[in-house]
Design a protein around this motif. Structure first.
Motif, short mmCIF file in Angstrom:
data_model
loop_
_atom_site.label_atom_id
_atom_site.label_comp_id
_atom_site.label_asym_id
_atom_site.label_seq_id
_atom_site.Cartn_x
_atom_site.Cartn_y
_atom_site.Cartn_z
N PHE A 69 0.83 -1.20 0.00
CA PHE A 69 0.00 0.00 0.00
C PHE A 69 0.87 1.25 0.00
N GLY A 70 1.91 1.26 0.85
CA GLY A 70 2.75 2.45 0.97
C GLY A 70 3.38 2.85 -0.34
N SER A 71 3.90 1.89 -1.08
CA SER A 71 4.54 2.19 -2.36
C SER A 71 3.54 2.76 -3.35
N LEU A 72 2.38 2.12 -3.46
CA LEU A 72 1.37 2.59 -4.41
C LEU A 72 0.82 3.96 -4.01
N PHE A 73 0.60 4.16 -2.71
CA PHE A 73 0.06 5.43 -2.26
C PHE A 73 1.02 6.57 -2.58
N PHE A 74 2.30 6.35 -2.37
CA PHE A 74 3.29 7.38 -2.68
C PHE A 74 3.32 7.67 -4.18
N LEU A 75 3.31 6.63 -5.00
CA LEU A 75 3.40 6.81 -6.46
C LEU A 75 2.15 7.47 -7.03
N ILE A 76 0.98 7.05 -6.57
CA ILE A 76 -0.27 7.60 -7.10
C ILE A 76 -0.38 9.09 -6.82
N ASN A 77 0.18 9.53 -5.70
CA ASN A 77 0.07 10.95 -5.34
C ASN A 77 1.06 11.85 -6.08
N LEU A 78 2.07 11.28 -6.71
CA LEU A 78 3.09 12.11 -7.36
C LEU A 78 2.52 13.12 -8.36
N PRO A 79 1.57 12.73 -9.23
CA PRO A 79 1.09 13.70 -10.22
C PRO A 79 0.33 14.89 -9.63
N PHE A 80 -0.09 14.79 -8.37
CA PHE A 80 -0.94 15.83 -7.79
C PHE A 80 -0.16 16.95 -7.12
N TYR A 81 1.15 16.79 -6.95
CA TYR A 81 1.90 17.82 -6.23
C TYR A 81 2.01 19.12 -7.03
N THR A 96 2.22 18.38 2.65
CA THR A 96 1.49 17.24 2.10
C THR A 96 2.44 16.15 1.64
N LEU A 97 3.52 16.54 0.98
CA LEU A 97 4.53 15.56 0.55
C LEU A 97 5.10 14.83 1.76
N GLY A 98 5.39 15.57 2.83
CA GLY A 98 5.92 14.94 4.03
C GLY A 98 4.92 13.97 4.65
N CYS A 99 3.64 14.36 4.69
CA CYS A 99 2.61 13.49 5.28
C CYS A 99 2.39 12.24 4.44
N VAL A 100 2.37 12.40 3.12
CA VAL A 100 2.20 11.24 2.23
C VAL A 100 3.37 10.27 2.41
N SER A 101 4.58 10.81 2.48
CA SER A 101 5.76 9.96 2.65
C SER A 101 5.72 9.24 4.00
N ASN A 143 -2.70 22.75 7.99
CA ASN A 143 -2.42 23.19 6.62
C ASN A 143 -1.69 22.12 5.82
N ALA A 144 -2.19 20.89 5.91
CA ALA A 144 -1.63 19.77 5.15
C ALA A 144 -2.77 18.84 4.76
N SER A 145 -2.45 17.85 3.94
CA SER A 145 -3.44 16.86 3.55
C SER A 145 -2.70 15.60 3.13
N LEU A 146 -3.45 14.64 2.62
CA LEU A 146 -2.84 13.45 2.04
C LEU A 146 -2.93 13.48 0.53
N GLY A 147 -3.01 14.68 -0.02
CA GLY A 147 -2.94 14.88 -1.47
C GLY A 147 -4.11 14.27 -2.21
N GLY A 148 -3.85 13.89 -3.45
CA GLY A 148 -4.80 13.10 -4.21
C GLY A 148 -5.91 13.85 -4.88
#
Length: 230
Positions: A69-81, A96-101, A143-148
Motif C-alpha cells: 500500500f505504501g509504495s502505491l500510495f506514494f506513487l499515485i500521489n506524485l502527479p498531484f503535487y 502534504t509531501l511529508g505526510c504522504v511519505s 495546513n496539510a493533507s494526504l494529497g490526491g
C-alpha cells in the motif's frame, strides 16, 4: 462547502501565519494525524475493505498487484503535487509531501508489525472510518493533507466550474463499482460504510472557517479544539 474547500480558503489567506508556522506542536500533530490514518488503513487491509480517495485506489491496487500500500500510495500521489503547488502554495505542498511519505512508511511498517486475524467487517469499517477521518482532520488543521483527488477536484472546479463535491462523489461511486467486480458483496457494502463514516467524521469535526474572519484567530481556535479532542 466541503472540509477541503474550507482548508483552501484558510491556506490562501495571506493573514494565516499561524497555519504556515513550523512548530514542534505542528510536527507532533502531523505525526498524530498520519498515525491515526495508518492505523485505519491497517484495519481496512485486515478486512479487505476500501475507503475513498487515493487511499482506496492504493488498497485496491495493492490487492490486485501484490505491491505494498505504501509504495502505491506514494506513487499515485506524485502527479498531484504540481496542482497542489499551483492551488495552495509551496508550504502546503511540502507538508502534504511529508505526510504522504510518512503515511507510506507507517502503513508498510504496521503491515509487518501489527498482524491481525479474523475481524468483524462492520466494526472494522466504522473504526477505520473514524480513525482516518480524525487523522485527516488533524492534517487539515495544520495546513496539510494526504494529497490526491481533492486537489484534482478543486482544479476542475476552478477551470471548468465542475463542483468539487460532484467530482469526488463520482470517483467514489466508480471506486465502489470497481470494488464490486473484485470483492464479495459483504466487503463492498462494508467499504461503503467506511466511506460514509469517514465523510461523517470530516463533516462533524473539521471546523468551519467563517468568511471574513481572521484566519490566525481561526487557526488558534482550531488548536484549542485539537487539544480538546485529545
Amino acid at each position: 462547502m466541503t472540509a477541503f474547500q474550507r482548508l483552501i480558503l484558510r491556506a490562501n489567506d495571506s493573514r494565516s501565519r499561524a497555519a504556515n508556522a513550523i512548530t514542534l506542536r505542528s510536527l507532533i500533530t502531523l505525526f498524530e494525524g498520519c498515525l491515526l490514518v495508518a492505523l485505519g488503513v491497517r484495519l481496512l487491509q485486515a478486512g479487505g475493505l476500501l475507503v475513498s480517495g487515493t487511499a482506496g485506489m492504493s488498497l485496491l491496487g495493492s490487492d490486485l498487484t501484490g505491491l505494498s500500500f505504501g509504495s502505491l500510495f506514494f506513487l499515485i500521489n506524485l502527479p498531484f503535487y504540481g496542482l497542489a503547488w499551483k492551488q495552495l502554495g509551496l508550504n502546503f505542498t511540502l507538508r502534504t509531501l511529508g505526510c504522504v511519505s510518512l503515511l507510506s512508511v507507517l502503513t508498510d511498517l504496521l503491515a509487518v508489525s501489527l498482524p491481525l486475524g479474523d475481524v468483524n467487517l462492520p466494526v472494522v469499517a466504522i473504526a477505520a472510518g473514524l480513525l482516518i477521518g480524525l487523522g485527516v482532520t488533524l492534517l487539515f488543521r495544520e495546513n496539510a493533507s494526504l494529497g490526491g483527488l481533492n486537489i484534482l477536484a478543486l482544479d476542475l472546479e476552478r477551470r471548468f466550474a465542475i463542483h468539487a463535491g460532484r467530482t469526488t462523489f463520482a470517483f467514489d461511486l466508480l471506486l465502489i463499482a470497481l470494488a464490486a467486480l473484485v470483492y464479495p458483496w459483504p466487503q463492498v457494502i462494508c467499504s461503503a460504510l467506511a466511506f460514509a463514516t469517514l465523510s461523517f467524521v470530516l463533516g462533524r469535526y473539521h471546523r468551519r472557517t467563517p468568511q471574513g474572519s481572521d484566519a490566525s484567530t481561526t487557526a488558534q481556535d482550531d488548536g484549542k479544539q485539537v487539544q480538546a479532542a485529545h
